[in-house]
Design an enzyme around this catalytic site. Structure first.
Site, short mmCIF file in Angstrom:
data_model
loop_
_atom_site.label_atom_id
_atom_site.label_comp_id
_atom_site.label_asym_id
_atom_site.label_seq_id
_atom_site.Cartn_x
_atom_site.Cartn_y
_atom_site.Cartn_z
N GLU A 145 0.89 -1.15 0.00
CA GLU A 145 0.00 0.00 0.00
C GLU A 145 0.93 1.20 0.00
O GLU A 145 1.08 1.89 1.00
CB GLU A 145 -0.92 -0.03 1.22
CG GLU A 145 -2.23 0.70 1.00
CD GLU A 145 -2.10 2.21 1.07
OE1 GLU A 145 -1.32 2.79 0.27
OE2 GLU A 145 -2.77 2.82 1.89
N GLU A 154 4.51 8.25 -3.95
CA GLU A 154 5.29 7.85 -2.78
C GLU A 154 6.46 6.93 -3.14
O GLU A 154 7.01 6.25 -2.28
CB GLU A 154 4.38 7.17 -1.75
CG GLU A 154 3.37 8.13 -1.12
CD GLU A 154 2.55 7.48 -0.04
OE1 GLU A 154 2.77 6.27 0.24
OE2 GLU A 154 1.69 8.16 0.55
#
Length: 701
Positions: A145, A154
């Site tokens: 995730e 990210e």
């Protein structure tokens, strides 16, 4: 507990304050203000992950293999616990952020999985495999995730690329299995006004942006918003919803820069300005388990729409506006590197010749102004109020000094007749930007820029003249919460010796206002995490509660409430007024009273904002604009953030109807020497003992 001194610039006084804090303070705050609670309460997300993990473990087991899981970015350890519960033989849970790794380890042990889950406090690229390594053997199920609103922001792609090369077996299952990025090209004056300074109409003409600002491609960063809160007339679709690309996580990922070319037929005549984007993830190869980020207006009517704040939708601004006609063949190019996505538009014949250079600001404005500030400067109705008010207070003989960062007020002041105008800019870059604005509008010889702090201004700077009109919006780039712009008051005080005896101060005053509200969804980001999909993650609540013992965590939080619907449970109330015509006082200013709750609902907290009295009869609000008499739904000013304080009752959930709570009492103290506003809010039940929630005490700094 070791204490350290931290230097912080006080946004209200402008001074550098040295504050004693626990050495882990920033860690506690990052956890408390992160989206962990929001993710843990995202039932749709968690259910889809659980289903996908069970299916992946089943596929591995059916092949007769041992199920070894690699969970990158484990956070609380939730997905690892799901994997073990689904039958995985062992799980390596990687978390680079040490406080979260410690929390995950405690959560895993508390749920009885300590012997099957190993938490590794490293970046995944530093993890080793082997008898003496972090992992005994390579994994065959990859769970991650690592996604943000942009999907890859990210660093998901480099992490996948490294893990697949170095930590996974030759064949592996992935959860999620694939991702699909969607885009839609639109025309939108509202969204485009967040990206460019648009011409501003004045009585004497038009304020024009500098040429390099018009041609500047803008900021490279994505603008993430809750697209569901846009109104239907906020944009016009010029394309269908387009599939930009798909990423298969069960195959080797590359983080190299790549371009995706998507041809489409324009749906209407218009100007292509903005690309709206979101993504879906398929949790299984057959795409029967899908978690979608699409906005609410793409769901069937009456369908329950999942709410998320950790994943929203993307607004990308095209480097330049492009006229299109209905039925025209057009090409959208999505460029992607290892961390971000950006878009270009061109004709299909020129698509392969188009440069993949990432956009970057060349004009300086996108470095100084954020999206909301662009929107505020482009708000013609708001600027008309300032113009109308300035007409009432300025004359041709006025010596006018503007105290606001990157403001158009100096040009407004000149346009309504002030012949001597000075403006203070906080940095050399801001000075250069203002200089270009003035040169473009032939005002460089008329409006004088001073790049100094207010306390450094001398009589020579002002040509030995006294200021007869001190004006401001007020707005300062260092301000996060609404009352931080009280820096204007401190600046006015520092400039006192340069102000004429009868100097007009504009605005006259500011007022701090409050409203008790029920949020539709925003309360979830601060609600308890105690149990999630059957796993106890209450250690998260303990960590967040611990952080609340610290001074700064007791502040209200800045949120753009136009994105987060709420209902008013009280009437809006003015709590305290700050009179800018006077110097900042030396004595504390106190106020106390009570807020009567006039509507039923669940009290989630209070919203605080500033309103400014420009003249006796003209004011502007940076917060509440309107409340519906029937429903209590609120309309908020979209170009400033409001302050939100969540009642601590959310740590101990259970709806508290307002019919058992007649008032919320408050006490406020403004401490001028510290630049603090200290507050306490105490819910008062109508009948003793009828309120489940604890007393709420707030210290706002």
């Amino acid at each position: 507990m070791r204490m350290v001194f931290c230097g912080r610039v006080n946004p209200i006084t402008g001074s550098l304050d040295w504050i004693e804090e626990d050495e882990n303070y920033d860690y506690h705050q990052e956890i408390a203000r992160s989206s962990y609670a929001d993710m843990l309460h995202d039932k749709d997300r968690n259910e889809k992950y659980y289903q996908g993990i069970r299916a992946a473990v089943k596929r591995v087991k059916e092949r007769g293999d041992e199920a070894i899981v690699l969970d990158i970015g484990t956070g609380t350890g939730l997905l690892s616990m799901m994997a073990v519960t689904a039958g995985a033989d062992y799980c390596y849970a990687i978390e680079v952020f040490k406080p979260m790794a410690n929390a995950a380890e405690q959560i895993v042990k508390a749920n009885g999985f300590g012997d099957k889950i190993k938490v590794i406090n490293k970046h995944s690229t530093e993890v080793t495999v082997g008898p003496d390594g972090d992992m005994i053997k390579r994994a065959n199920i990859l769970i991650t995730e690592l996604f943000d609103t942009e999907l890859i922001g990210e660093g998901a792609l480099p992490s996948y690329e490294h893990a697949q090369h170095n930590l996974m077996q030759e064949h592996w299952e992935a959860v999620p299995h694939r991702a699909t990025i969607y885009a839609q090209v639109v025309e939108s004056h509202r969204l485009w006004s967040w990206n460019k300074l648009l011409p501003m109409q004045l009585d004497s003409g038009t304020i024009q942006p500098p040429p390099d600002m018009k041609s500047c491609p803008g900021a490279p960063s994505v603008c993430d918003v809750q697209l569901s809160q846009l109104k239907p007339d906020d944009f016009r679709p010029l394309s269908d919803i387009l599939v930009v690309c798909r990423v298969d996580f069960s195959k080797q990922i590359s983080s190299s820069t790549v371009s995706h070319i998507v041809n489409f037929t324009s749906l209407a005549n218009g100007t292509a300005q903005v690309v709206l984007s979101w993504w879906d993830i398929d949790m299984d190869p057959e795409a029967t388990i899908i978690c979608s980020m699409k906005p609410s207006w793409l769901y069937p009517e009456l369908y329950p729409v999942p709410w998320r704040d950790h994943w929203m939708q993307c607004v990308y601004f095209l480097p330049e506006e492009t006229k299109v006609t209905q039925g025209e063949e057009v090409c959208l190019i999505a460029h992607q590197d290892d961390y971000c996505v950006w878009y270009n538009m061109t004709m299909p014949s020129a698509a392969h010749c188009h440069s993949a250079e990432i956009p970057a600001c060349r004009c300086g404005a996108h470095i100084i102004w954020n999206r909301a500030r662009f929107g505020e400067l482009n708000d013609q109705s708001r600027m008309d109020k300032y113009k109308e008010a300035l007409k009432k207070v300025l004359t041709p003989s006025s010596v006018c000094l503007c105290m606001s960062d990157g403001s158009l007020l100096p040009m407004l002041a000149h346009s309504v007749g002030a012949s001597q105008v000075f403006t203070l800019e906080s940095s050399s870059m801001a000075q250069q930007l203002m200089d270009k604005l003035l040169e473009t509008n032939q005002l460089k010889e008329t409006i004088h820029i001073l790049q100094k702090s207010p306390d450094k201004i001398t009589a020579d700077d002002l040509g030995d003249r006294k200021v007869t009109a001190l004006i401001g919006e007020p707005f300062f780039t260092t301000s996060l919460l609404p009352w931080h712009n009280l820096f204007f008051w401190y600046s006015r005080t520092a400039l006192s010796e340069h102000l004429a005896k009868d100097c007009t101060v504009f605005p006259i005053s500011a007022s701090l206002n409050v409203l008790v509200v029920e949020f539709k969804d925003l309360w979830r980001i601060r609600s308890p995490c105690g149990n999630c999909e059957g796993f106890d993650v209450s250690i998260m609540d303990e960590m967040i509660k611990k952080s609340l013992d610290f001074r700064e965590s007791q502040e209200a939080e800045p949120h753009p409430l136009w994105e987060y619907p709420c209902r008013a449970l009280s009437d809006p109330t003015k709590l305290i007024t700050f009179d800018f015509r006077e110097k900042v006082p030396t004595e504390d200013i106190r106020a106390e009273g009570s807020l009567n709750l006039v509507r039923s609902g669940v009290c989630h907290g209070v919203v605080l904002w500033m309103a400014y009295e420009l003249t006796e009869d003209i004011s502007v609000s940076t917060g509440l604009l309107q409340v519906s008499d029937e429903t209590g739904s609120c309309q908020w000013y979209p170009n400033r953030k409001q302050g939100v304080y969540f009642f601590s009752s959310l740590w101990n959930p259970g709806p508290t109807p307002t019919d058992s709570m007649s008032t919320v009492t408050y006490q406020l103290t403004f401490k001028p020497q510290l630049g603090d506003i200290r507050m306490s809010f105490i819910p008062k039940p109508e009948h003793s003992g009828s309120l489940n929630a604890p007393t709420d005490t707030i210290c706002l700094h």
